[in-house]
Design a protein around this motif. Structure first.
Motif, PDB file in Angstrom:
ATOM      1  N   GLY A  36       0.700  -1.236  -0.054  1.00 39.56           N
ATOM      2  CA  GLY A  36       0.130   0.006  -0.087  1.00 39.56           C
ATOM      3  C   GLY A  36       0.993   1.346   0.024  1.00 39.56           C
ATOM      4  N   CYS A  37       1.948   1.144   0.850  1.00 35.68           N
ATOM      5  CA  CYS A  37       2.800   2.533   0.623  1.00 35.68           C
ATOM      6  C   CYS A  37       3.602   2.717  -0.460  1.00 35.68           C
ATOM      7  CB  CYS A  37       3.714   2.265   1.988  1.00 35.68           C
ATOM      8  SG  CYS A  37       2.955   2.468   3.519  1.00 35.68           S
ATOM      9  N   GLY A  38       3.868   1.470  -1.129  1.00 38.36           N
ATOM     10  CA  GLY A  38       4.585   1.546  -2.379  1.00 38.36           C
ATOM     11  C   GLY A  38       3.752   2.076  -3.496  1.00 38.36           C
ATOM     12  N   ILE A  39       2.500   1.709  -3.263  1.00 38.41           N
ATOM     13  CA  ILE A  39       1.395   2.135  -4.462  1.00 38.41           C
ATOM     14  C   ILE A  39       1.163   3.562  -4.284  1.00 38.41           C
ATOM     15  CG2 ILE A  39      -0.991   1.997  -5.159  1.00 38.41           C
ATOM     16  CD1 ILE A  39      -0.861  -0.871  -4.773  1.00 38.41           C
ATOM     17  N   ARG A  40       1.001   4.041  -3.175  1.00 39.02           N
ATOM     18  CA  ARG A  40       0.852   5.340  -2.718  1.00 39.02           C
ATOM     19  C   ARG A  40       2.085   6.192  -3.341  1.00 39.02           C
ATOM     20  NH1 ARG A  40       1.792   9.178   1.348  1.00 39.02           N
ATOM     21  NH2 ARG A  40       0.128  10.683   1.468  1.00 39.02           N
ATOM     22  N   ALA A  41       3.204   5.707  -3.041  1.00 37.75           N
ATOM     23  CA  ALA A  41       4.617   6.687  -3.210  1.00 37.75           C
ATOM     24  C   ALA A  41       4.479   6.704  -4.894  1.00 37.75           C
ATOM     25  CB  ALA A  41       5.684   5.871  -2.600  1.00 37.75           C
ATOM     26  N   TYR A  42       4.150   5.819  -5.579  1.00 43.20           N
ATOM     27  CA  TYR A  42       4.298   5.455  -7.001  1.00 43.20           C
ATOM     28  C   TYR A  42       3.189   6.510  -7.551  1.00 43.20           C
ATOM     29  CZ  TYR A  42       3.601   4.020 -11.887  1.00 43.20           C
ATOM     30  OH  TYR A  42       3.656   4.096 -13.199  1.00 43.20           O
ATOM     31  N   ARG A  43       2.023   6.569  -6.851  1.00 43.71           N
ATOM     32  CA  ARG A  43       0.949   7.709  -7.479  1.00 43.71           C
ATOM     33  C   ARG A  43       1.391   9.220  -6.910  1.00 43.71           C
ATOM     34  NH1 ARG A  43      -4.552   4.487  -5.575  1.00 43.71           N
ATOM     35  NH2 ARG A  43      -4.497   3.000  -7.274  1.00 43.71           N
ATOM     36  N   PHE A  45       4.304  10.202  -6.824  1.00 42.28           N
ATOM     37  CA  PHE A  45       5.546  10.459  -7.745  1.00 42.28           C
ATOM     38  C   PHE A  45       5.101  10.700  -9.057  1.00 42.28           C
ATOM     39  CE2 PHE A  45       8.702   9.048 -11.035  1.00 42.28           C
ATOM     40  CZ  PHE A  45       9.842   9.892 -10.525  1.00 42.28           C
ATOM     41  N   LYS A  46       4.062   9.940  -9.537  1.00 39.83           N
ATOM     42  CA  LYS A  46       3.421  10.328 -11.094  1.00 39.83           C
ATOM     43  C   LYS A  46       2.743  11.589 -10.935  1.00 39.83           C
ATOM     44  CE  LYS A  46       1.913   7.677 -13.852  1.00 39.83           C
ATOM     45  NZ  LYS A  46       0.914   6.625 -14.583  1.00 39.83           N
ATOM     46  N   GLU A  47       2.005  12.224  -9.975  1.00 37.55           N
ATOM     47  CA  GLU A  47       1.305  13.162  -9.761  1.00 37.55           C
ATOM     48  C   GLU A  47       2.119  14.435  -9.742  1.00 37.55           C
ATOM     49  OE1 GLU A  47      -0.942  15.454  -6.282  1.00 37.55           O
ATOM     50  OE2 GLU A  47      -1.705  13.344  -6.795  1.00 37.55           O
ATOM     51  N   THR A  48       3.214  14.337  -9.301  1.00 41.27           N
ATOM     52  CA  THR A  48       4.176  15.353  -9.196  1.00 41.27           C
ATOM     53  C   THR A  48       4.875  15.676 -10.480  1.00 41.27           C
ATOM     54  OG1 THR A  48       6.426  14.079  -8.483  1.00 41.27           O
ATOM     55  CG2 THR A  48       4.998  15.445  -6.739  1.00 41.27           C
ATOM     56  N   ILE A  49       5.128  14.462 -11.435  1.00 43.85           N
ATOM     57  CA  ILE A  49       5.682  14.795 -12.769  1.00 43.85           C
ATOM     58  C   ILE A  49       4.721  15.423 -13.499  1.00 43.85           C
ATOM     59  CG2 ILE A  49       6.512  13.504 -14.667  1.00 43.85           C
ATOM     60  CD1 ILE A  49       7.838  11.596 -12.544  1.00 43.85           C
ATOM     61  N   ILE A  50       3.385  14.703 -13.630  1.00 37.77           N
ATOM     62  CA  ILE A  50       2.278  15.349 -14.453  1.00 37.77           C
ATOM     63  C   ILE A  50       2.231  16.616 -14.102  1.00 37.77           C
ATOM     64  CG2 ILE A  50      -0.057  14.936 -15.056  1.00 37.77           C
ATOM     65  CD1 ILE A  50       0.403  11.987 -14.730  1.00 37.77           C
ATOM     66  N   HIS A  51       2.038  17.388 -12.937  1.00 33.82           N
ATOM     67  CA  HIS A  51       1.731  18.450 -12.553  1.00 33.82           C
ATOM     68  C   HIS A  51       2.652  19.415 -12.508  1.00 33.82           C
ATOM     69  CE1 HIS A  51      -2.709  17.533 -12.334  1.00 33.82           C
ATOM     70  NE2 HIS A  51      -2.241  16.375 -11.484  1.00 33.82           N
ATOM     71  N   ARG A  52       3.797  19.175 -12.533  1.00 31.48           N
ATOM     72  CA  ARG A  52       4.942  20.096 -12.607  1.00 31.48           C
ATOM     73  C   ARG A  52       4.846  21.078 -13.815  1.00 31.48           C
ATOM     74  NH1 ARG A  52      10.370  17.051 -12.858  1.00 31.48           N
ATOM     75  NH2 ARG A  52       9.686  16.345 -10.548  1.00 31.48           N
ATOM     76  N   PRO A  53       5.104  22.524 -13.230  1.00 30.76           N
ATOM     77  CA  PRO A  53       4.881  23.530 -14.277  1.00 30.76           C
ATOM     78  C   PRO A  53       6.087  23.545 -15.199  1.00 30.76           C
ATOM     79  CG  PRO A  53       5.593  24.345 -12.037  1.00 30.76           C
ATOM     80  CD  PRO A  53       5.228  22.801 -11.670  1.00 30.76           C
ATOM     81  N   THR A  54       6.047  24.068 -16.296  1.00 31.19           N
ATOM     82  CA  THR A  54       6.985  23.995 -17.195  1.00 31.19           C
ATOM     83  C   THR A  54       6.985  25.582 -17.492  1.00 31.19           C
ATOM     84  OG1 THR A  54       5.251  23.861 -19.203  1.00 31.19           O
ATOM     85  CG2 THR A  54       6.460  21.699 -18.464  1.00 31.19           C
TER      86      THR A  54
END
Length: 57
Positions: A36-43, A45-54
């Motif tokens: 569960g903690c691994g899945i949460r960390a992965y999600r 991490f993906k959220e910060t990459i997707i919503h990172r401002p360019t």
């Protein structure tokens, strides 16, 4: 209950049920917690990459 325990394929020694029981044992609980903690960390991490401002200059 787990069918393997009920049918007699798996025997758990007396006094060890709290540790290795596949239903409510400490090992199973820790496994669920780690997954569960691994899945949460992965999600997250993906959220910060997707919503990172360019920045474009």
């Amino acid at each position: 209950m787990n069918r393997l325990i009920i049918s007699g394929f798996i025997h758990i020694a007396a006094g060890k049920k709290i540790v290795i029981s596949p239903i409510s044992g400490i090992v199973a609980t820790l496994l669920y917690l780690v997954v569960g903690c691994g899945i949460r960390a992965y999600r997250k991490f993906k959220e910060t990459i997707i919503h990172r401002p360019t920045f474009k200059y």
